[in-house]
Every structure is written in C-alpha cells, then in structure tokens.
Design an enzyme around this catalytic site. Structure first.
Site, mmCIF file in Angstrom:
data_model
loop_
_atom_site.group_PDB
_atom_site.id
_atom_site.type_symbol
_atom_site.label_atom_id
_atom_site.label_comp_id
_atom_site.label_asym_id
_atom_site.label_seq_id
_atom_site.Cartn_x
_atom_site.Cartn_y
_atom_site.Cartn_z
ATOM 1 N N LYS A 22 12.063 -7.546 9.859
ATOM 2 C CA LYS A 22 12.379 -6.263 9.205
ATOM 3 C C LYS A 22 11.115 -5.420 9.060
ATOM 4 O O LYS A 22 11.080 -4.256 9.434
ATOM 5 C CB LYS A 22 12.982 -6.524 7.823
ATOM 6 C CG LYS A 22 13.041 -5.303 6.935
ATOM 7 C CD LYS A 22 13.664 -5.577 5.596
ATOM 8 C CE LYS A 22 12.704 -6.015 4.517
ATOM 9 N NZ LYS A 22 11.849 -4.963 3.951
ATOM 10 N N ASN A 23 10.059 -6.033 8.531
ATOM 11 C CA ASN A 23 8.854 -5.257 8.222
ATOM 12 C C ASN A 23 8.077 -4.842 9.464
ATOM 13 O O ASN A 23 7.224 -3.961 9.392
ATOM 14 C CB ASN A 23 7.947 -6.034 7.263
ATOM 15 C CG ASN A 23 8.520 -6.062 5.853
ATOM 16 O OD1 ASN A 23 9.513 -5.393 5.574
ATOM 17 N ND2 ASN A 23 7.905 -6.833 4.980
ATOM 18 N N ARG A 92 11.533 2.598 0.209
ATOM 19 C CA ARG A 92 10.153 3.096 0.187
ATOM 20 C C ARG A 92 9.580 3.308 1.583
ATOM 21 O O ARG A 92 8.892 4.279 1.846
ATOM 22 C CB ARG A 92 9.261 2.050 -0.486
ATOM 23 C CG ARG A 92 9.043 2.194 -1.895
ATOM 24 C CD ARG A 92 7.955 1.229 -2.295
ATOM 25 N NE ARG A 92 6.658 1.598 -1.704
ATOM 26 C CZ ARG A 92 5.898 2.562 -2.117
ATOM 27 N NH1 ARG A 92 6.253 3.287 -3.150
ATOM 28 N NH2 ARG A 92 4.744 2.828 -1.525
ATOM 29 N N CYS A 116 9.429 0.962 -7.932
ATOM 30 C CA CYS A 116 10.574 0.121 -7.620
ATOM 31 C C CYS A 116 10.535 -1.079 -8.547
ATOM 32 O O CYS A 116 9.682 -1.156 -9.436
ATOM 33 C CB CYS A 116 10.575 -0.281 -6.159
ATOM 34 S SG CYS A 116 9.320 -1.483 -5.796
ATOM 35 N N ARG A 121 3.873 1.047 -7.135
ATOM 36 C CA ARG A 121 3.715 1.286 -5.706
ATOM 37 C C ARG A 121 3.367 2.743 -5.348
ATOM 38 O O ARG A 121 4.154 3.450 -4.716
ATOM 39 C CB ARG A 121 4.963 0.810 -4.958
ATOM 40 C CG ARG A 121 5.266 -0.639 -5.271
ATOM 41 C CD ARG A 121 6.425 -1.181 -4.498
ATOM 42 N NE ARG A 121 6.067 -1.563 -3.166
ATOM 43 C CZ ARG A 121 6.900 -2.157 -2.330
ATOM 44 N NH1 ARG A 121 8.139 -2.415 -2.706
ATOM 45 N NH2 ARG A 121 6.521 -2.497 -1.122
ATOM 46 N N ASP A 304 5.657 -11.935 -0.716
ATOM 47 C CA ASP A 304 7.091 -11.928 -0.391
ATOM 48 C C ASP A 304 7.700 -13.332 -0.358
ATOM 49 O O ASP A 304 8.911 -13.468 -0.162
ATOM 50 C CB ASP A 304 7.325 -11.238 0.966
ATOM 51 C CG ASP A 304 7.221 -9.722 0.861
ATOM 52 O OD1 ASP A 304 7.055 -9.216 -0.254
ATOM 53 O OD2 ASP A 304 7.305 -9.043 1.904
ATOM 54 N N ARG A 396 19.281 -6.326 2.071
ATOM 55 C CA ARG A 396 18.227 -5.454 2.606
ATOM 56 C C ARG A 396 17.343 -6.203 3.594
ATOM 57 O O ARG A 396 16.755 -5.592 4.480
ATOM 58 C CB ARG A 396 17.336 -4.952 1.460
ATOM 59 C CG ARG A 396 17.956 -3.873 0.601
ATOM 60 C CD ARG A 396 16.948 -3.399 -0.418
ATOM 61 N NE ARG A 396 15.634 -3.319 0.218
ATOM 62 C CZ ARG A 396 14.484 -3.644 -0.366
ATOM 63 N NH1 ARG A 396 14.464 -4.077 -1.601
ATOM 64 N NH2 ARG A 396 13.342 -3.547 0.290
HETATM 65 C C1 UD1 Z 1 4.562 -4.158 2.517
HETATM 66 C C2 UD1 Z 1 5.851 -4.907 2.787
HETATM 67 C C3 UD1 Z 1 6.291 -5.665 1.543
HETATM 68 C C4 UD1 Z 1 5.170 -6.570 1.054
HETATM 69 C C5 UD1 Z 1 3.872 -5.774 0.878
HETATM 70 C C6 UD1 Z 1 2.683 -6.656 0.514
HETATM 71 C C7 UD1 Z 1 6.943 -3.481 4.410
HETATM 72 C C8 UD1 Z 1 8.054 -2.549 4.716
HETATM 73 N N1 UD1 Z 1 6.868 -3.927 3.160
HETATM 74 O O1 UD1 Z 1 4.839 -3.204 1.499
HETATM 75 O O2 UD1 Z 1 7.437 -6.451 1.896
HETATM 76 O O3 UD1 Z 1 5.533 -7.115 -0.204
HETATM 77 O O4 UD1 Z 1 3.546 -5.087 2.099
HETATM 78 O O5 UD1 Z 1 2.526 -7.660 1.456
HETATM 79 O O6 UD1 Z 1 6.170 -3.840 5.280
HETATM 80 N N2 UD1 Z 1 -1.053 0.322 -3.138
HETATM 81 C C9 UD1 Z 1 -1.719 1.313 -3.804
HETATM 82 N N3 UD1 Z 1 -1.774 2.544 -3.217
HETATM 83 C C10 UD1 Z 1 -1.212 2.808 -2.014
HETATM 84 C C11 UD1 Z 1 -0.522 1.783 -1.336
HETATM 85 C C12 UD1 Z 1 -0.458 0.541 -1.925
HETATM 86 O O7 UD1 Z 1 -2.235 1.120 -4.904
HETATM 87 O O8 UD1 Z 1 -1.308 3.944 -1.526
HETATM 88 C C13 UD1 Z 1 -0.950 -1.018 -3.751
HETATM 89 C C14 UD1 Z 1 0.490 -1.403 -4.092
HETATM 90 O O9 UD1 Z 1 0.893 -0.880 -5.334
HETATM 91 C C15 UD1 Z 1 0.397 -2.906 -4.099
HETATM 92 C C16 UD1 Z 1 -0.637 -3.197 -3.008
HETATM 93 O O10 UD1 Z 1 -1.350 -1.989 -2.813
HETATM 94 O O11 UD1 Z 1 -0.091 -3.361 -5.330
HETATM 95 C C17 UD1 Z 1 -0.040 -3.662 -1.693
HETATM 96 O O12 UD1 Z 1 0.907 -2.723 -1.262
HETATM 97 P P1 UD1 Z 1 1.183 -2.441 0.284
HETATM 98 O O13 UD1 Z 1 0.427 -3.415 1.105
HETATM 99 O O14 UD1 Z 1 0.972 -0.996 0.544
HETATM 100 O O15 UD1 Z 1 2.723 -2.772 0.376
HETATM 101 P P2 UD1 Z 1 3.816 -2.012 1.224
HETATM 102 O O16 UD1 Z 1 3.238 -1.542 2.513
HETATM 103 O O17 UD1 Z 1 4.525 -1.032 0.368
#
Ligand code: UD1
Length: 417
Positions: A22-23, A92, A116, A121, A304, A396
């Site tokens: 999925k990711n 998201r 969420c 996030r 995850d 999902r």
């Molecule tokens: C992706 C995965 C999700 C997984 C996560 C961490 C997808 C679609 N989803 O989510 O399943 O749980 O990686 O492995 O691939 N952060 C900030 N600012 C930002 C972006 C992120 O502070 O602009 C923080 C987030 O709040 C979180 C951390 O960074 O604490 C990691 O988030 P991120 O790696 O961005 O997760 P996603 O890409 O949303």
C-alpha cells in the site's frame, strides 16, 4: 458498519501470499501525474486507501482504470490543480500529489490533511523543502497554495527522516534546474520503489535506501510500467499472526530483508523464523519470551508493527517494554487489549507489558489501521469469541485479511450490521 467476529484459539497453518505494498503504491500512483500518457502499475492492492488515491487522481482530471491488481493512470488531461479537503481528510497520503503537480504544472492547491488518530502529523518538512526548491507557499483557510515558475535544485537537510516529505520532495525535484540533494532522507524500501518507477520514466534519482538522495533535474518524463514491491507491514503482521497463534505459516511474496528488524525480535522471543529468497516461514510452539522493542525509522523496528507486536507481548512470559518514538499517540490499542485481559501500563511514550498466559475474547474497537490489526491478532489467540468494530480502518491497509487467515484455519466472519 461491518464488524469482524472472530473465534479464537485456532493455530494458523499453511501458506499465505502477501499483496503489493500500500505505502509503495500510493506515491507511485501520485508520481504518474508527472507526465502525460499511460502509466501501468501492477500489484496494486485493492484497498480503500488506494481507492482514495485513485479518486484524487480522477478529481484532478487524470483517467484511471483498474483491472484486478493493475492500475492504469493517464495524466494527459489533468484539468485542475486543486485537491479539496474531502479527499485529504479521508487519507493523509493524498498530499503526495503536491510534489508532482508542482513539478509538472508549477502550481498546486491541496487541502491541509490535519491530524489523525495516531498523532498531529504536520507537513512542515514537506513545505520547508519545497520552499528551498524555490516554491512560494502560503497557507490559507486550511489549504496549502504552492507555486513556482521553475523549481531550482537545492540542498535540503530534513530535520527528521520523514517518509512522506522525502517522497514529495523527490517528486518535486525531478524537473528542477540542476541537482537537488536531500540529506537525512528516509531510507524506507517504499522510497527505493518510488525511485525505480521515476527512473523508469526517465528521471535521474540516485541514493534511495540511503540517507542522501540526489536528483538531477530532467526536461521530460515518459510514461512507464512498474510492479510495486510486496507489503512489508502485511508480511510482518502475518509473521506475528503465526507466532501469536503458535502456528506454522509460510509467507510468500515477501522480501525478507525488509522485515529483518521483526525477524530479529521474533527470534529473540524464541520464535523460529526461516527464510529463502522470497518467503519466510514462522513456527511457534509455546509462549514467546518477553522482549523489549523501540520503534525507529527504517531499518529499525517499524512503528506500523508496534501494535501487533504488543499483542504478541501481551501473551509473553515475562515483562516487556515497548517504546514508541515516531508517533505521539500510537497506543490507542492498549485500552482495547486490556479489555481482552492484557496487563499493560502506559508511562508517556512507553508501554510496560506484563505477559499473561491467556487473553479472553471481548467486543473491541479498531481506532486506526494497525491498532485494528493488533486486535485481530489478539482475537485469533484469545480463548473465545471477539467482535471487532470499526473494521473500515483495517480495510484501509489489509487486502482480503479474513479470507487469507480463514484459509490458514482461522474462524473470522464479516458481519454487515
Ligand atoms: C509513512 C507511512 C506510515 C508510517 C510512517 C512512519 C505512508 C503512506 N505512510 O507516513 O504508514 O507509519 O511513514 O514510518 O507511507 N513529521 C513532521 N513534519 C512533517 C512530516 C512528518 O513533524 O512534515 C513527523 C510526523 O509527525 C511523525 C514523523 O515525522 O512523527 C514520521 O512521519 P512520516 O515519516 O512523515 O510519516 P508519513 O509519511 O506520514
């Protein structure tokens, strides 16, 4: 709303095939916006999150056709550069259209996704990086407005290795003038998969899988074909399912290297794990030993799989400590596991789990995708029947979950009432 009724206590035995990731599918589908023409993406799982991304592409004017696991995206006729909050609230990751739209059309408007169930996030790292590439960003009325005459390559050092920010910035940079270097980039396998798809389209991206990614801007991209990698989180969930039910399961269509951190923890817990090129066999005879886990960025233990591993540790011999370092609010499954008889205490970002010999079935609620998976696993191991509410969260991210587990000997029924 559908629910799952699960009669626990059956060992899982046999073979199960993992679906496409999925990711990995989500950014690859978004990347198809980068050029006109028909991209063909295979092994895309049939999941509600994928349907939301396909709907997002359709709303932007792309033609999307799905047949089985294959999705064709023709982004020749994109006619709007704006994605409303109906879609970004549902998922998201629909914010991943920001980078490709900006790269190809110089403009994108995306509703802010908001928080969420697992944390706030934010998107600050995505936006900071885009600004460094020369984009003008403004945030008004819950929308992000991004414009750029032409993006220009830059050195971007991410404050933390965000998966989504790394993906959005790679896609934004594919047409940028000169070279972009992303440092402290996320190293997840899904980013390597995105790099492979982009390079098949004619992009010049190197370094994915390490923490320094270089993107040399190119003028044109061509549509391409791509097969997404197997879903490592689904594979990991099946590995824990085998362990928690004291089963013997061969998991196929898996890249064993992608789940090494889990394999190490399962072995430490006394579970037998063998692997070949594209399969993993998990055999468990009795209660696992308690082991401590700390979630980390890849190749560390994935956040995850934290809820699912906690379900396993709830039945372990001894006390384990699980620390969640990625998301601030990812313990919603704890109260539900307690309803099933688990002995878990929370202290901030740490859970202290005193293993109990057995769990008992209960009516529990899935608060998010992986919390829901943890409850399914706990229910498979519990002594009697459980009902899991809010199954839409599980849908999902897991394709045909009950069918796969029933083939292995589980008793799961979906009830539509
Ligand atoms: C992706 C995965 C999700 C997984 C996560 C961490 C997808 C679609 N989803 O989510 O399943 O749980 O990686 O492995 O691939 N952060 C900030 N600012 C930002 C972006 C992120 O502070 O602009 C923080 C987030 O709040 C979180 C951390 O960074 O604490 C990691 O988030 P991120 O790696 O961005 O997760 P996603 O890409 O949303």
């Amino acid at each position: 709303m559908p629910r799952l009724m699960i009669v626990g206590g059956h060992r899982l035995l046999g073979r199960v095939k993992v679906s496409g990731s999925k990711n990995a599918s989500l950014p690859v589908l978004a990347a198809a916006l980068l050029c006109p023409g028909r991209c063909v993406i295979a092994d895309v799982p049939e999941l509600s999150d994928i349907a939301v991304m396909c709907q997002a592409l359709t709303c932007l004017g792309a033609r999307v056709q799905r047949a089985g696991g294959q999705v064709e995206v023709d982004a020749s006729c994109v006619n709007t550069l704006e994605l409303n909050d109906e879609l970004t609230r549902r998922m998201r990751a629909s914010n991943l259209v920001l980078g490709p739209l900006l790269a190809r059309f110089g403009r994108a408007v995306v509703a802010y996704p908001g928080g969420c169930n697992i944390g706030s996030r934010p998107m600050n790292l995505h936006l900071k990086g885009l600004k460094m590439l020369g984009a003008e960003i403004s945030e008004r009325y819950g929308y992000i407005y991004a414009t750029a005459e032409r993006l220009v390559g830059a050195e971007i050092i991410l404050d933390m290795p965000s998966v989504g920010a790394t993906e959005n910035l790679i896609m934004a940079a594919v047409h940028a003038a000169g070279v972009t270097v992303i440092k402290n980039a996320a190293r997840e396998p899904e980013i390597v998969d995105l790099q492979n798809f982009l390079n098949a389209m004619g992009a010049r991206v190197r370094g994915a899988g390490t923490d320094v990614i270089k993107i040399e801007g190119v003028e044109r991209l061509e549509p391409a074909r791509h097969t997404v990698i197997p879903d490592r989180i689904e594979a990991g969930t099946h590995m824990i399912a085998a362990a928690i039910t004291r089963g013997d399961v061969c998991i196929t269509n898996v890249i064993p290297e992608h789940v090494e951190s889990l394999t190490a923890k399962l072995r430490e817990a006394g579970v037998q794990v063998e692997s070949g090129d594209d399969w993993i066999r998990v055999v468990a005879g009795g209660r696992p030993r308690a082991v401590d886990v700390r979630t980390l960025y890849y190749p560390g233990f994935p956040t995850d799989l934290q809820p699912q591993f906690m379900a396993l540790m709830a039945l372990a011999e001894g006390t384990s400590i699980i620390s969640e370092t990625i998301f601030e609010n990812r313990f919603k499954h704890v109260s539900e596991l307690r309803r099933m008889g688990a002995d878990i205490n929370l202290e901030g970002h740490t859970a202290i789990i005193k293993g109990v010999p057995r769990l008992s079935g209960a009516v529990v609620e899935a608060s998010d995708l992986r919390a829901g998976a943890a409850l399914v696993l706990a229910a498979l191991a519990a002594e009697n029947g459980s009902i899991i509410e809010n199954v839409e969260h599980i849908d999902r991210g897991y394709e045909k979950l009950e069918r796969k587990y029933n083939t292995l000997g589980a008793r799961i029924m979906r009830v539509h009432s």
